[in-house]
Design an enzyme around this catalytic site. Structure first.
Site, PDB file in Angstrom:
ATOM      1  N   SER A  47       2.085 -14.235  -2.019  1.00 54.99           N
ATOM      2  CA  SER A  47       1.163 -14.335  -0.882  1.00 54.99           C
ATOM      3  C   SER A  47       0.161 -15.462  -1.141  1.00 54.99           C
ATOM      4  CB  SER A  47       0.480 -12.982  -0.677  1.00 54.99           C
ATOM      5  OG  SER A  47      -0.422 -13.065   0.382  1.00 54.99           O
ATOM      6  N   THR A  48      -0.873 -15.190  -1.930  1.00 55.84           N
ATOM      7  CA  THR A  48      -1.856 -16.244  -2.237  1.00 55.84           C
ATOM      8  C   THR A  48      -1.392 -17.140  -3.382  1.00 55.84           C
ATOM      9  OG1 THR A  48      -2.978 -14.907  -3.903  1.00 55.84           O
ATOM     10  CG2 THR A  48      -3.735 -14.677  -1.625  1.00 55.84           C
ATOM     11  N   GLN A 104       0.887  -1.180   0.000  1.00 52.59           N
ATOM     12  CA  GLN A 104       0.000   0.000   0.000  1.00 52.59           C
ATOM     13  C   GLN A 104       0.918   1.220   0.000  1.00 52.59           C
ATOM     14  OE1 GLN A 104      -3.493  -0.160  -0.028  1.00 52.59           O
ATOM     15  NE2 GLN A 104      -3.617   2.047  -0.205  1.00 52.59           N
ATOM     16  N   ARG A 123      -5.199  -5.824 -11.935  1.00 54.80           N
ATOM     17  CA  ARG A 123      -5.986  -6.301 -10.791  1.00 54.80           C
ATOM     18  C   ARG A 123      -7.141  -5.339 -10.572  1.00 54.80           C
ATOM     19  NH1 ARG A 123      -4.758  -9.599  -6.131  1.00 54.80           N
ATOM     20  NH2 ARG A 123      -2.548  -9.635  -6.628  1.00 54.80           N
ATOM     21  N   LYS A 177      -0.254  -7.426 -16.157  1.00 53.99           N
ATOM     22  CA  LYS A 177      -1.259  -7.903 -15.186  1.00 53.99           C
ATOM     23  C   LYS A 177      -2.144  -6.742 -14.747  1.00 53.99           C
ATOM     24  CE  LYS A 177      -0.686  -8.216 -10.439  1.00 53.99           C
ATOM     25  NZ  LYS A 177      -0.078  -8.674  -9.176  1.00 53.99           N
TER      26      LYS A 177
HETATM   27  C1  R5P Z   1       2.119  -7.092  -6.220  1.00 57.69           C
HETATM   28  O1  R5P Z   1       2.261  -6.077  -6.899  1.00 57.69           O
HETATM   29  C2  R5P Z   1       3.275  -7.909  -5.723  1.00 57.69           C
HETATM   30  O2  R5P Z   1       4.461  -7.568  -6.390  1.00 57.69           O
HETATM   31  C3  R5P Z   1       2.991  -9.380  -5.849  1.00 57.69           C
HETATM   32  O3  R5P Z   1       2.846  -9.699  -7.225  1.00 57.69           O
HETATM   33  C4  R5P Z   1       1.738  -9.773  -5.128  1.00 57.69           C
HETATM   34  O4  R5P Z   1       1.760  -9.286  -3.813  1.00 57.69           O
HETATM   35  C5  R5P Z   1       1.561 -11.262  -5.093  1.00 57.69           C
HETATM   36  O5  R5P Z   1       0.403 -11.572  -4.383  1.00 57.69           O
HETATM   37  P1  R5P Z   1      -0.370 -12.917  -4.617  1.00 57.69           P
HETATM   38  O6  R5P Z   1       0.626 -14.026  -4.420  1.00 57.69           O
HETATM   39  O7  R5P Z   1      -1.443 -12.902  -3.556  1.00 57.69           O
HETATM   40  O8  R5P Z   1      -0.947 -12.882  -5.987  1.00 57.69           O
END
Ligand code: R5P
Length: 297
Positions: A221-222, A96, A191, A189
């Site tokens: 993360s996920t 953030q 989002r 990408k």
């Molecule tokens: C986002 O901009 C970050 O660089 C990562 O791509 C993101 O945090 C990955 O999150 P997740 O594994 O939940 O898709």
């Protein structure tokens, strides 16, 4: 380099390792939970007149690790330390880094401002999510490249192409590709800020037939971002997919999601103490120590 190193509870062993390299003494930190859940902290020895480095990683229990960091800095300041630097191997709230939707905070600024206000002179952050805080906190913040050391796990592999899963990570793909001497590209990408839904596209002329793709990101993360990227690269003909990240948050089910999408390997920097199966972890302490020695004032 530093008289004293102060490893906090989130430190994944980097504090002790760099203390040996620097010949610094390690300060024990005593913590306990008060009955109401508040954190108590005490430095185990005097830091008066000493040049100290506090080491922390802010995952898991991000909020707790943040508070612990502030308390340790305050204790060191009150204890008369001459210089207080902080090494954060994983900085929480870093994503953030701007207001995406009206009404939001810039969380990373709040975290860093608080650390500086508590008394830190310098903050070293391993692979910050973006350059935005580096511009805001120019005087106090130093970024340590966490991507280049990951390259050693891929040396000797044939026909590699490096990918960033989004345009924001293009510099990471560039660094990894430079270290490996191969080409790199990025995936576009998007989002949805409200639903969190991710869609990915790739330049039409990129053909990966029979080639090995290495997708590099700062944080997993996920696993959703990486899984989407893997599906796209397999559709473009990639025969093998490797995944590399600096910070492995790996929430429940993420590794299965990535392997299920078709990844052959997952390589990750050891920047948190949260370690999961099927991931190859890489020690970063030597590289971190070199970078601190190179940039210390
Ligand atoms: C986002 O901009 C970050 O660089 C990562 O791509 C993101 O945090 C990955 O999150 P997740 O594994 O939940 O898709």
């Amino acid at each position: 380099m530093y008289d004293l190193i102060v490893p906090l509870s989130g430190d994944p062993g980097v504090g002790n390792a760099i203390a040996s390299l620097f010949g610094s003494r390690v300060v024990k930190v005593y913590t306990k939970d008060h009955p109401d859940g508040e954190l108590y902290l005490r430095l185990g020895e005097s830091v008066k007149g000493e040049d100290i480095l506090i080491v922390q990683s802010m995952y898991p229990s991000q909020d707790r690790k943040f508070i612990e960091t502030l308390l340790a800095i305050d204790a060191a300041k009150r204890g008369g330390a001459s210089e207080i630097d902080v090494l954060i191997t994983y900085l929480a709230y870093a994503r953030q880094d701007k207001v995406f939707l009206e009404g939001e905070p810039v969380s990373v600024n709040t975290i860093l401002k608080s650390i500086i206000y508590a008394g830190a002179n310098r903050i070293y952050v391993v692979e910050p999510h973006s350059d935005i805080p580096l511009n805001t906190f120019r005087e106090n913040l130093v970024a340590i490249d966490g991507v280049t050391p990951l390259a050693r796990r891929f040396v000797g592999e044939k026909d590699l192409v490096v990918f960033s899963p989004d345009i924001g990570g293009i510099d990471r793909a560039a660094r990894l590709s430079r270290a490996l001497g191969v080409e790199f590209h990025y995936i576009d990408k998007k989002r949805d800020r409200f639903t969190g839904e991710v869609s990915s596209t790739l330049r039409e002329d990129i053909d990966l037939s029979g080639r090995t793709a290495v997708i590099v990101d700062d944080i997993i993360s996920t696993g959703g971002t990486i899984a989407k990227a893997i599906e796209l690269l397999i559709r473009r003909g990639s025969s093998k997919i490797y995944v590399a990240c600096v910070h492995g948050i790996f929430v429940k089910g993420s590794v299965e999601r990535i392997l299920g999408a078709g990844a052959h390997r997952i390589v990750c920097g050891k920047t948190t103490s949260h370690m999961v199966d099927h991931v190859e972890y890489i020690d970063l302490h030597e590289h971190i120590a070199e970078e601190i020695s190179r940039t210390k004032r």
